[in-house]
Motif scaffolding. Structure first.
Motif, PDB file in Angstrom:
ATOM      1  N   ASN A 104       8.241 -22.176 -13.372  1.00  0.00           N
ATOM      2  CA  ASN A 104       8.087 -23.466 -14.324  1.00  0.00           C
ATOM      3  C   ASN A 104       6.877 -23.149 -14.452  1.00  0.00           C
ATOM      4  OD1 ASN A 104       8.642 -25.431 -16.216  1.00  0.00           O
ATOM      5  ND2 ASN A 104       9.977 -26.166 -14.987  1.00  0.00           N
ATOM      6  N   GLU A 105       6.909 -22.979 -15.622  1.00  0.00           N
ATOM      7  CA  GLU A 105       5.246 -23.070 -16.185  1.00  0.00           C
ATOM      8  C   GLU A 105       4.749 -24.348 -16.662  1.00  0.00           C
ATOM      9  OE1 GLU A 105       4.752 -20.991 -19.953  1.00  0.00           O
ATOM     10  OE2 GLU A 105       5.247 -18.837 -19.580  1.00  0.00           O
ATOM     11  N   ALA A 106       5.196 -25.376 -17.150  1.00  0.00           N
ATOM     12  CA  ALA A 106       5.394 -26.989 -16.723  1.00  0.00           C
ATOM     13  C   ALA A 106       4.451 -26.883 -15.332  1.00  0.00           C
ATOM     14  CB  ALA A 106       6.048 -27.989 -17.116  1.00  0.00           C
ATOM     15  N   HIS A 107       4.588 -26.499 -14.070  1.00  0.00           N
ATOM     16  CA  HIS A 107       4.434 -27.186 -13.280  1.00  0.00           C
ATOM     17  C   HIS A 107       2.959 -26.446 -12.863  1.00  0.00           C
ATOM     18  CE1 HIS A 107       8.680 -27.223 -12.417  1.00  0.00           C
ATOM     19  NE2 HIS A 107       8.125 -29.161 -12.934  1.00  0.00           N
ATOM     20  N   SER A 108       2.353 -27.344 -11.682  1.00  0.00           N
ATOM     21  CA  SER A 108       0.712 -26.695 -11.458  1.00  0.00           C
ATOM     22  C   SER A 108       0.618 -25.924 -10.300  1.00  0.00           C
ATOM     23  CB  SER A 108       0.383 -27.750 -10.454  1.00  0.00           C
ATOM     24  OG  SER A 108       0.096 -29.283 -11.088  1.00  0.00           O
ATOM     25  N   ALA A 109       2.313 -25.240  -9.669  1.00  0.00           N
ATOM     26  CA  ALA A 109       2.377 -24.236  -8.732  1.00  0.00           C
ATOM     27  C   ALA A 109       2.885 -23.921  -7.698  1.00  0.00           C
ATOM     28  CB  ALA A 109       0.156 -24.135  -7.724  1.00  0.00           C
ATOM     29  N   GLN A 110       3.509 -23.127  -7.456  1.00  0.00           N
ATOM     30  CA  GLN A 110       3.933 -22.138  -5.615  1.00  0.00           C
ATOM     31  C   GLN A 110       3.391 -22.528  -5.317  1.00  0.00           C
ATOM     32  OE1 GLN A 110       7.900 -20.021  -4.818  1.00  0.00           O
ATOM     33  NE2 GLN A 110       6.701 -19.392  -6.719  1.00  0.00           N
ATOM     34  N   ALA A 111       4.282 -23.091  -4.202  1.00  0.00           N
ATOM     35  CA  ALA A 111       3.315 -23.040  -2.906  1.00  0.00           C
ATOM     36  C   ALA A 111       4.523 -23.197  -1.565  1.00  0.00           C
ATOM     37  CB  ALA A 111       2.949 -24.833  -2.730  1.00  0.00           C
ATOM     38  N   ARG A 112       3.715 -22.291  -0.519  1.00  0.00           N
ATOM     39  CA  ARG A 112       4.479 -22.010   0.740  1.00  0.00           C
ATOM     40  C   ARG A 112       3.335 -22.515   1.739  1.00  0.00           C
ATOM     41  NH1 ARG A 112       8.750 -18.343  -0.591  1.00  0.00           N
ATOM     42  NH2 ARG A 112       9.013 -19.031   1.375  1.00  0.00           N
ATOM     43  N   ILE A 113       4.390 -23.267   1.972  1.00  0.00           N
ATOM     44  CA  ILE A 113       2.959 -23.643   3.838  1.00  0.00           C
ATOM     45  C   ILE A 113       3.942 -23.066   5.375  1.00  0.00           C
ATOM     46  CG2 ILE A 113       2.961 -26.183   4.955  1.00  0.00           C
ATOM     47  CD1 ILE A 113       3.988 -27.301   2.437  1.00  0.00           C
ATOM     48  N   PHE A 114       3.152 -22.832   5.773  1.00  0.00           N
ATOM     49  CA  PHE A 114       2.688 -21.954   6.974  1.00  0.00           C
ATOM     50  C   PHE A 114       1.914 -22.714   7.980  1.00  0.00           C
ATOM     51  CE2 PHE A 114       4.496 -18.885   4.077  1.00  0.00           C
ATOM     52  CZ  PHE A 114       5.483 -18.050   5.087  1.00  0.00           C
ATOM     53  N   THR A 115       3.239 -22.537   9.492  1.00  0.00           N
ATOM     54  CA  THR A 115       2.008 -22.841  10.334  1.00  0.00           C
ATOM     55  C   THR A 115       1.971 -22.043  11.425  1.00  0.00           C
ATOM     56  OG1 THR A 115       4.373 -23.073  12.318  1.00  0.00           O
ATOM     57  CG2 THR A 115       4.040 -25.494  10.582  1.00  0.00           C
ATOM     58  N   PRO A 116       0.657 -21.662  12.482  1.00  0.00           N
ATOM     59  CA  PRO A 116       0.829 -20.298  13.189  1.00  0.00           C
ATOM     60  C   PRO A 116       2.216 -19.634  13.423  1.00  0.00           C
ATOM     61  CG  PRO A 116      -0.663 -22.184  14.391  1.00  0.00           C
ATOM     62  CD  PRO A 116       0.320 -22.798  13.486  1.00  0.00           C
ATOM     63  N   LYS A 117       3.171 -20.398  13.710  1.00  0.00           N
ATOM     64  CA  LYS A 117       4.927 -19.848  14.041  1.00  0.00           C
ATOM     65  C   LYS A 117       5.592 -19.829  13.498  1.00  0.00           C
ATOM     66  CE  LYS A 117       3.742 -19.709  18.659  1.00  0.00           C
ATOM     67  NZ  LYS A 117       4.423 -21.008  19.578  1.00  0.00           N
ATOM     68  N   GLY A 118       5.117 -19.941  11.923  1.00  0.00           N
ATOM     69  CA  GLY A 118       6.692 -20.543  11.239  1.00  0.00           C
ATOM     70  C   GLY A 118       6.701 -21.136   9.318  1.00  0.00           C
ATOM     71  N   GLU A 119       7.482 -21.177   8.976  1.00  0.00           N
ATOM     72  CA  GLU A 119       7.092 -21.609   7.559  1.00  0.00           C
ATOM     73  C   GLU A 119       7.633 -22.857   7.793  1.00  0.00           C
ATOM     74  OE1 GLU A 119       8.005 -20.447   3.003  1.00  0.00           O
ATOM     75  OE2 GLU A 119       9.117 -19.165   4.423  1.00  0.00           O
ATOM     76  N   LEU A 120       7.272 -23.999   6.890  1.00  0.00           N
ATOM     77  CA  LEU A 120       8.208 -25.394   7.303  1.00  0.00           C
ATOM     78  C   LEU A 120       8.258 -24.768   5.778  1.00  0.00           C
ATOM     79  CD1 LEU A 120       5.544 -26.834   9.180  1.00  0.00           C
ATOM     80  CD2 LEU A 120       7.290 -25.954   9.221  1.00  0.00           C
ATOM     81  N   PRO A 121       9.924 -26.344   5.120  1.00  0.00           N
ATOM     82  CA  PRO A 121       9.908 -26.465   3.816  1.00  0.00           C
ATOM     83  C   PRO A 121       9.072 -27.458   3.001  1.00  0.00           C
ATOM     84  CG  PRO A 121      11.040 -26.689   5.521  1.00  0.00           C
ATOM     85  CD  PRO A 121      10.667 -26.728   5.792  1.00  0.00           C
ATOM     86  N   PHE A 122       8.578 -28.241   4.191  1.00  0.00           N
ATOM     87  CA  PHE A 122       8.007 -29.183   3.309  1.00  0.00           C
ATOM     88  C   PHE A 122       6.863 -29.563   4.585  1.00  0.00           C
ATOM     89  CE2 PHE A 122       7.417 -34.093   4.092  1.00  0.00           C
ATOM     90  CZ  PHE A 122       6.954 -34.712   2.414  1.00  0.00           C
ATOM     91  N   ALA A 123       5.531 -29.803   3.932  1.00  0.00           N
ATOM     92  CA  ALA A 123       4.712 -31.230   4.866  1.00  0.00           C
ATOM     93  C   ALA A 123       3.626 -31.703   4.024  1.00  0.00           C
ATOM     94  CB  ALA A 123       3.669 -29.789   5.589  1.00  0.00           C
ATOM     95  N   GLY A 124       3.439 -32.778   5.030  1.00  0.00           N
ATOM     96  CA  GLY A 124       2.028 -33.859   4.088  1.00  0.00           C
ATOM     97  C   GLY A 124       0.806 -33.876   3.864  1.00  0.00           C
ATOM     98  N   HIS A 125       0.542 -32.789   5.074  1.00  0.00           N
ATOM     99  CA  HIS A 125      -0.831 -32.219   4.930  1.00  0.00           C
ATOM    100  C   HIS A 125      -1.324 -31.983   3.932  1.00  0.00           C
ATOM    101  CE1 HIS A 125      -2.556 -29.674   8.075  1.00  0.00           C
ATOM    102  NE2 HIS A 125      -3.225 -30.112   7.777  1.00  0.00           N
ATOM    103  N   PRO A 126      -0.717 -30.681   4.540  1.00  0.00           N
ATOM    104  CA  PRO A 126      -0.639 -29.310   2.754  1.00  0.00           C
ATOM    105  C   PRO A 126      -0.139 -30.224   1.395  1.00  0.00           C
ATOM    106  CG  PRO A 126       0.337 -28.412   4.722  1.00  0.00           C
ATOM    107  CD  PRO A 126       0.591 -30.031   4.833  1.00  0.00           C
ATOM    108  N   THR A 127       0.119 -30.918   1.604  1.00  0.00           N
ATOM    109  CA  THR A 127       0.893 -31.106  -0.457  1.00  0.00           C
ATOM    110  C   THR A 127      -0.658 -31.880  -0.181  1.00  0.00           C
ATOM    111  OG1 THR A 127       2.727 -31.409  -0.017  1.00  0.00           O
ATOM    112  CG2 THR A 127       2.305 -32.088  -1.544  1.00  0.00           C
ATOM    113  N   VAL A 128      -1.163 -33.109   0.356  1.00  0.00           N
ATOM    114  CA  VAL A 128      -2.572 -34.153  -0.466  1.00  0.00           C
ATOM    115  C   VAL A 128      -3.602 -32.832  -0.143  1.00  0.00           C
ATOM    116  CG1 VAL A 128      -4.000 -35.295   0.256  1.00  0.00           C
ATOM    117  CG2 VAL A 128      -1.574 -36.089   0.514  1.00  0.00           C
ATOM    118  N   GLY A 129      -3.617 -31.961  -0.009  1.00  0.00           N
ATOM    119  CA  GLY A 129      -5.388 -31.436  -0.065  1.00  0.00           C
ATOM    120  C   GLY A 129      -5.064 -29.632  -0.828  1.00  0.00           C
TER     121      GLY A 129
END
Length: 301
Positions: free
Chosen positions: A56-81
């Motif tokens: 959606n162009e009104a939003h800032s970015a699409q984000a995908r979050i990964f640990t060394p073992k796989g993807e997470l649907p949400f995480a706090g420290h990646p969101t803040v950073g």
């Protein structure tokens, strides 16, 4: 050769080389999920976040979050950073705070970034309220998995629980700083415990703290995700808001809870959790923290 920028941030701290390191990869539109997973293993940090053009162009970015073992649907420290990285990449703050909206797998996460005495601070509304799950384990089994005695598990009216605000955590109260300092997860024995019980992440907490302004001292072990111990875990703090509601039953109004983490790792972190309560129910919660950039460079993949 294609190149794309990346940066390393220390999150939930205003001091470089403390907090939780995060890799932020920009312009990740052409990266496959397999390449993202490989890059997360290459960085070998607890989490790496990949930012690409929003759906959606009104939003800032699409984000995908990964640990060394796989993807997470949400995480706090990646969101803040990532929110702070987006503001800095676009020229920093101009006057009052900036709003950054990230399309994460859990849904849209709205962040507000402000300047706090020269260091950027980001805060976001939890995209999902904490939900409890059944726990059918004796505290003796939990204590053994953490290398503790059963009498060291639990304090006041707090007992082990499971809560999720997007990612489930086994939340374990323990008696004091000495006990939490001795808590340890052996990868092999924890793998057996995790396989038998289904719990991969354990959030250990006590009310005794080192900082005078902190309400809880915590540690997070997640060897199943390739994270032996995490210096700061926003998704666990989000889930922990359910623990606070269940056992501390705060009265109506706004409550700020400061959580300290990462001390035993030599990477002290501070997570600010704000609870909005009406009719003794949690109606809204926000999580925030500082972040500082310590490195930047280019990827050639």
């Amino acid at each position: 050769m294609v190149s794309r920028d990346y940066a390393i941030y220390d999150v939930f701290t205003a001091t470089p080389l403390e907090g939780n390191p995060l890799a932020v990869v920009f312009d990740a539109d052409e990266l496959s999920l397999e390449t993202m997973a490989s890059l997360a293993r290459e960085f070998n940090l607890s989490e790496t976040i990949f930012l690409s053009a929003p759906q959606n162009e009104a939003h800032s970015a699409q984000a995908r979050i990964f640990t060394p073992k796989g993807e997470l649907p949400f995480a706090g420290h990646p969101t803040v950073g990532a929110a702070i990285a987006q503001v800095e990449r676009r020229g920093g703050l101009a006057g009052d705070g900036r709003i950054v909206t990230l399309e994460e797998q859990i849904g849209l996460v709205r962040c507000v970034v402000n300047d706090d005495r020269g260091t950027l601070f980001a805060e976001f509304d939890l995209p999902k309220m904490p939900v409890a799950a059944d726990l059918d384990l004796e505290k003796e089994e939990i204590a053994a998995a953490l290398g503790l005695s059963a009498h060291e598990v639990g304090f006041e009216n707090h007992v082990p629980t499971v809560y999720s605000a997007g990612v489930p955590f086994l939340c374990v109260p323990v008696h004091g700083l000495d006990a939490i300092g001795r808590a340890n997860v052996d990868a092999e024995s924890w793998h057996a415990f995790s396989k038998r019980t289904g719990f991969g992440e354990v959030y250990v907490y006590t009310r005794d703290t080192i900082r005078h302004d902190a309400a809880f001292h915590v540690r997070l072990f997640a060897p199943a995700l390739g994270i032996p111990e995490d210096p700061a875990t926003g998704s666990a703090a989000a889930a922990f808001s359910g623990v606070i509601m269940q056992f501390d039953t705060p009265h109506d109004g706004s409550h700020v809870v400061l959580i300290e983490q990462g001390v035993e790792m030599g990477r002290p972190s501070a997570l600010r959790l704000e609870l909005e309560i009406e009719g003794r129910e949690l109606v809204k919660a926000r999580l925030g923290g500082h972040a500082v950039k310590i490195a930047e460079g280019k990827l050639f993949v």
